[in-house]
Design an enzyme around this catalytic site. Structure first.
Site, PDB file in Angstrom:
ATOM      1  N   LYS A  38      40.735  27.307  26.587  1.00 27.63           N
ATOM      2  CA  LYS A  38      38.781  28.614  26.627  1.00 27.63           C
ATOM      3  C   LYS A  38      38.268  27.347  25.727  1.00 27.63           C
ATOM      4  O   LYS A  38      36.731  27.922  26.009  1.00 27.63           O
ATOM      5  CB  LYS A  38      39.883  29.674  26.004  1.00 27.63           C
ATOM      6  CG  LYS A  38      38.749  30.699  27.234  1.00 27.63           C
ATOM      7  CD  LYS A  38      39.317  32.311  27.081  1.00 27.63           C
ATOM      8  CE  LYS A  38      39.039  32.871  28.647  1.00 27.63           C
ATOM      9  NZ  LYS A  38      38.890  34.186  27.785  1.00 27.63           N
TER      10      LYS A  38
ATOM     11  N   LYS B 100      46.573  26.238  43.783  1.00 22.48           N
ATOM     12  CA  LYS B 100      47.817  27.077  43.045  1.00 22.48           C
ATOM     13  C   LYS B 100      46.882  28.933  43.745  1.00 22.48           C
ATOM     14  O   LYS B 100      46.140  28.492  42.899  1.00 22.48           O
ATOM     15  CB  LYS B 100      48.042  27.268  42.421  1.00 22.48           C
ATOM     16  CG  LYS B 100      48.717  27.879  41.555  1.00 22.48           C
ATOM     17  CD  LYS B 100      49.164  27.518  40.331  1.00 22.48           C
ATOM     18  CE  LYS B 100      49.790  28.599  39.236  1.00 22.48           C
ATOM     19  NZ  LYS B 100      49.690  29.600  39.096  1.00 22.48           N
TER      20      LYS B 100
ATOM     21  N   LYS C  82      45.555  35.052  40.361  1.00 22.39           N
ATOM     22  CA  LYS C  82      44.736  35.888  41.040  1.00 22.39           C
ATOM     23  C   LYS C  82      43.388  35.814  40.328  1.00 22.39           C
ATOM     24  O   LYS C  82      42.154  36.035  40.681  1.00 22.39           O
ATOM     25  CB  LYS C  82      45.159  36.579  39.127  1.00 22.39           C
ATOM     26  CG  LYS C  82      46.081  38.326  39.906  1.00 22.39           C
ATOM     27  CD  LYS C  82      46.994  38.597  39.066  1.00 22.39           C
ATOM     28  CE  LYS C  82      48.362  38.564  38.911  1.00 22.39           C
ATOM     29  NZ  LYS C  82      48.656  38.216  37.625  1.00 22.39           N
TER      30      LYS C  82
HETATM   31  P1  ADP Z   1      48.282  34.199  37.975  1.00 25.41           P
HETATM   32  O1  ADP Z   1      48.386  33.461  38.265  1.00 25.41           O
HETATM   33  O2  ADP Z   1      47.793  34.756  39.462  1.00 25.41           O
HETATM   34  O3  ADP Z   1      47.394  35.707  37.151  1.00 25.41           O
HETATM   35  P2  ADP Z   1      50.786  34.982  36.581  1.00 25.41           P
HETATM   36  O4  ADP Z   1      50.040  34.553  35.541  1.00 25.41           O
HETATM   37  O5  ADP Z   1      49.962  36.905  36.320  1.00 25.41           O
HETATM   38  O6  ADP Z   1      49.907  34.739  37.634  1.00 25.41           O
HETATM   39  O7  ADP Z   1      51.978  35.267  37.376  1.00 25.41           O
HETATM   40  C1  ADP Z   1      53.175  35.459  37.155  1.00 25.41           C
HETATM   41  C2  ADP Z   1      54.208  34.797  37.905  1.00 25.41           C
HETATM   42  O8  ADP Z   1      54.405  34.992  38.964  1.00 25.41           O
HETATM   43  C3  ADP Z   1      54.675  33.743  37.123  1.00 25.41           C
HETATM   44  O9  ADP Z   1      55.974  34.106  36.515  1.00 25.41           O
HETATM   45  C4  ADP Z   1      54.064  32.809  37.522  1.00 25.41           C
HETATM   46  O10 ADP Z   1      54.557  31.722  37.415  1.00 25.41           O
HETATM   47  C5  ADP Z   1      54.782  33.492  39.369  1.00 25.41           C
HETATM   48  N1  ADP Z   1      53.134  32.357  40.432  1.00 25.41           N
HETATM   49  C6  ADP Z   1      51.798  32.926  39.622  1.00 25.41           C
HETATM   50  N2  ADP Z   1      51.070  32.293  40.776  1.00 25.41           N
HETATM   51  C7  ADP Z   1      52.006  31.351  41.398  1.00 25.41           C
HETATM   52  C8  ADP Z   1      51.996  30.867  42.660  1.00 25.41           C
HETATM   53  N3  ADP Z   1      50.787  30.752  43.163  1.00 25.41           N
HETATM   54  N4  ADP Z   1      53.153  30.464  42.980  1.00 25.41           N
HETATM   55  C9  ADP Z   1      54.326  30.820  42.576  1.00 25.41           C
HETATM   56  N5  ADP Z   1      54.254  31.754  41.621  1.00 25.41           N
HETATM   57  C10 ADP Z   1      53.376  31.607  40.856  1.00 25.41           C
END
Ligand code: ADP
Ligand code: TRP
Length: 323
Positions: A111, A189, A192
């Site tokens: 950031k 990847k 959100k």
């Molecule tokens: P995001 O990247 O969408 O904000 P989070 O950081 O809240 O997701 O991730 C919550 C959990 O889901 C973590 O354990 C993360 O490693 C897993 N996760 C998030 N995106 C993926 C993905 N594209 N493939 C596999 N696991 C994921």
């Protein structure tokens, strides 16, 4: 028996990456026993400052875990902010943590490198996360790759504290999920924050529209293709039984009149998603008609979680001379 603990931020609707990368693995662990999972709502405030949305996302994450079957296991499942002891332990940890360690944190560094003003909360994020883990004497933290640095920082913080005040906190290890990277609608990847995510419970027209957005090339259906390079096939691999997958792969590789076109693969994917999540979707609907059951489940979890965190907090207070 080793204790497993993990948290998920309610910063958006849970997507397929969360399901296959986190929820499924957490559920497997929960079935084995001694598992702790929480909704990291304090953490979400570092990126989400919309009270209505935050409430919605907390409810959706809770519903997703319960619809997946977590309620039928012995796992402790709660909302982070129901256990304020973690903020207290985070303060204690911050007093033995160097600024240098926090300034090396990926999300803070990324950031600030982009010139975005970071809040003190973002810098402090890893301290709160360390507290989440240490407050429950966790042994193993199942996470995605992106979180490994946070666990290393947790190990460092536990080490600083223990070498200053004597053995107080248990040193955790991380464990990577079997599906560490589910691709999003654009091939990056799924996340959100990238606008490429598919909500687990998307259905009907919205689901068809989202799947329709998956990028394909202009090769004709009868041209032989390597399934490995196809985003659509990667998604189907998460959902279809092995024999059907093998048949699809063979038809793609062979090409000709029998080979599936992208339209057929997309239609199969829509059906596969609807079928795969049918049970969980039904349970979600039931839960939503009884929001008090969701609250009750989280409240039960909070009581159990808080009992553990209090004990660890007291141990830390005694160690440093505050009791
Ligand atoms: P995001 O990247 O969408 O904000 P989070 O950081 O809240 O997701 O991730 C919550 C959990 O889901 C973590 O354990 C993360 O490693 C897993 N996760 C998030 N995106 C993926 C993905 N594209 N493939 C596999 N696991 C994921
Ligand atoms: N930072 C994690 C994520 O974005 C969420 C989280 C907060 C967490 N506290 C935790 C994960 C403790 C594991 C353990 O995914």
């Amino acid at each position: 028996m080793k204790r497993f603990l993990s948290g998920i931020q309610p910063s958006g609707l849970p997507h397929l990456g969360n399901w296959f990368g986190a929820v499924q693995m957490h559920l497997e662990r929960a079935k084995q026993g001694n598992a702790y999972f929480f909704i990291a709502d304090y953490h979400a405030l570092t990126t989400l400052q919309d009270p209505e949305k935050l409430r919605e996302y907390v409810r959706e994450i809770a519903v997703t875990y319960l619809a997946a079957g977590l309620g039928e296991t012995e796992a402790v499942f709660w909302r982070q902010s129901d256990v304020p002891e973690v903020t207290e332990i985070a303060w204690l940890l911050s007093t033995v943590t160097g600024m240098g360690l926090l300034e090396r944190g990926h999300s803070y560094k990324d950031k600030t490198a982009k010139g975005i003003a970071a809040s003190a909360g973002l810098l402090y994020y890893p301290v709160l996360m360390a507290s989440d883990i240490l407050a429950y004497d966790a042994d193993v933290v199942p996470v995605g790759k992106d979180q490994v640095q946070h666990i290393e920082m947790t190990q460092d913080m536990a080490g600083y504290w223990n070498s200053t005040y004597g053995q107080t906190f248990r040193r955790p290890e991380w464990e990577l999920s079997k599906t560490p990277k589910v691709s999003g609608l654009d091939g990056q990847k799924m996340s959100k924050s990238y606008g490429n995510a598919l909500w687990i419970f998307e259905e009907g027209k919205a689901l068809k529209k989202a799947i329709g957005r998956i990028a394909t090339d202009s090769r004709p259906p009868d041209e032989p293709k390597d399934p490995k390079g196809l985003l659509l096939f990667e998604w189907l691999e998460l959902l279809l039984p092995a024999d059907e997958l093998a048949d699809l792969a063979r038809r793609l590789q062979t090409g000709g009149a029998n080979a599936p076109g992208y339209g057929e693969l997309k239609a199969r994917l829509v059906l596969a998603i609807e079928t795969h999540f049918a049970d969980a979707r039904r349970r979600r609907q039931e839960l939503l008609t009884h929001p008090e059951h969701i609250e009750a489940a989280l409240a039960r979890g909070a009581v159990a979680a808080r009992a553990v965190a209090r004990e660890v907090r007291d141990r830390a207070l005694r160690a440093c001379g505050l009791r």
